[in-house]
Design a protein around this motif. Sequence first.
Motif, short mmCIF file in Angstrom:
data_model
loop_
_atom_site.label_atom_id
_atom_site.label_comp_id
_atom_site.label_asym_id
_atom_site.label_seq_id
_atom_site.Cartn_x
_atom_site.Cartn_y
_atom_site.Cartn_z
N GLU A 241 -11.70 0.13 4.81
CA GLU A 241 -11.13 -1.11 5.36
C GLU A 241 -9.61 -1.11 5.24
N ARG A 242 -9.10 -0.66 4.06
CA ARG A 242 -7.65 -0.62 3.87
C ARG A 242 -7.00 0.36 4.84
N LEU A 243 -7.60 1.51 4.97
CA LEU A 243 -7.05 2.51 5.88
C LEU A 243 -7.13 2.04 7.33
N SER A 244 -8.22 1.33 7.67
CA SER A 244 -8.36 0.80 9.03
C SER A 244 -7.25 -0.22 9.31
N SER A 245 -6.98 -1.09 8.29
CA SER A 245 -5.91 -2.07 8.47
C SER A 245 -4.56 -1.38 8.62
N GLU A 246 -4.33 -0.38 7.76
CA GLU A 246 -3.06 0.36 7.84
C GLU A 246 -2.96 1.09 9.18
N LEU A 247 -4.07 1.62 9.64
CA LEU A 247 -4.07 2.33 10.93
C LEU A 247 -3.77 1.37 12.07
N LYS A 248 -4.35 0.17 11.97
CA LYS A 248 -4.08 -0.83 13.01
C LYS A 248 -2.61 -1.21 13.03
N GLY A 249 -2.04 -1.42 11.80
CA GLY A 249 -0.62 -1.74 11.73
C GLY A 249 0.24 -0.59 12.23
#
Length: 331
Positions: A241-249
């Motif tokens: 989830e953290r990596l997905s959020s960072e990837l989205k940003g």
Amino acid sequence: MPDKKPADLSAKDETAPAESTASDVEFPPTLSGYFSEQRATPSAFFKILRKNAVKHFRSDDREAAGKLMIDLDPEGERLWALMSQSTLPDAIDTWVWGAAQVRLKEKLGEAFDPQDHDAARVLKVILTCLSPGLRSNSKDEKKNAETWLRIGICWLVEKRALKSWQVAEGLRSIFFPELKSAARLAQRAIQRGKISELRLAVAVAGLGDQVVREAAEERDRERSTAVDLRHRLDDARKTIERLSSELKGARKTIAEHEAAISTLEQTLTAERQHWGHDLTETKAEQKVLLGERLAPLLEDAIDALEIDPPAPGTALRRTKSALAVIKEVNE
């Protein structure tokens, strides 16, 4: 091999030699000697091996014994007699396990794979092949199957680390198709059996307790592993989830940077076109300045200096005029 009746010493002269026993039988300290001499017993064979300090058997002796066993020990009883001893001489121990595999292969056929390291699976194959004989009403067929079964089990326990409870579990369906019959036999052994039967029943019960304990320990290990895996899974989900959020940003930042780069490229293209246009105009103006305004003045100044007599005043005036034009352009 029928049991030999003891000699009636009272009916013989005291000076007559005593009848030879199986342990007194003499034969060569070889495998061929053991299988050729039907009166030879494992204890007598081991005694002869120790007496002759035999540490290993020659290859030709092993090969000859393999052929003799097919003819003289087709049911595997003499081979089993060697394997079943509690202590084996080094020479026997080195030879017998490989010989057991060869004999089992001859008996069971292609279904038996001695190279398979899954002992439970090998036992299942042995039971499947011997099952008809083990369930047979013929005593000879049943005894034959039981002998080969014991040879296979002994080899698997010794060389494939097969556990006792695995053997018991595999044999239950053969010897006790119904659990009630097993329970009745156990109860009879405990209630009215001989002390040896009672001890055996207690030992089997202890084996059952050991199996239950091992199963419980295995269950606890699996539970602990499952809990650990759940924790790892939760951590992995959070990381995802953290990596997905960072990837989205990061994707959003990349899109913004790409838009800014596109704008800069458009601006740069427009500026290049503008600069090119201005440069063209500047070049044209410089050409007019140099070719039409400065060049004539400078040419007049040169001519004034080159005539005879020179006219420096004229040359000076033309040079000043050219200088005045340059100052006019720079203002």
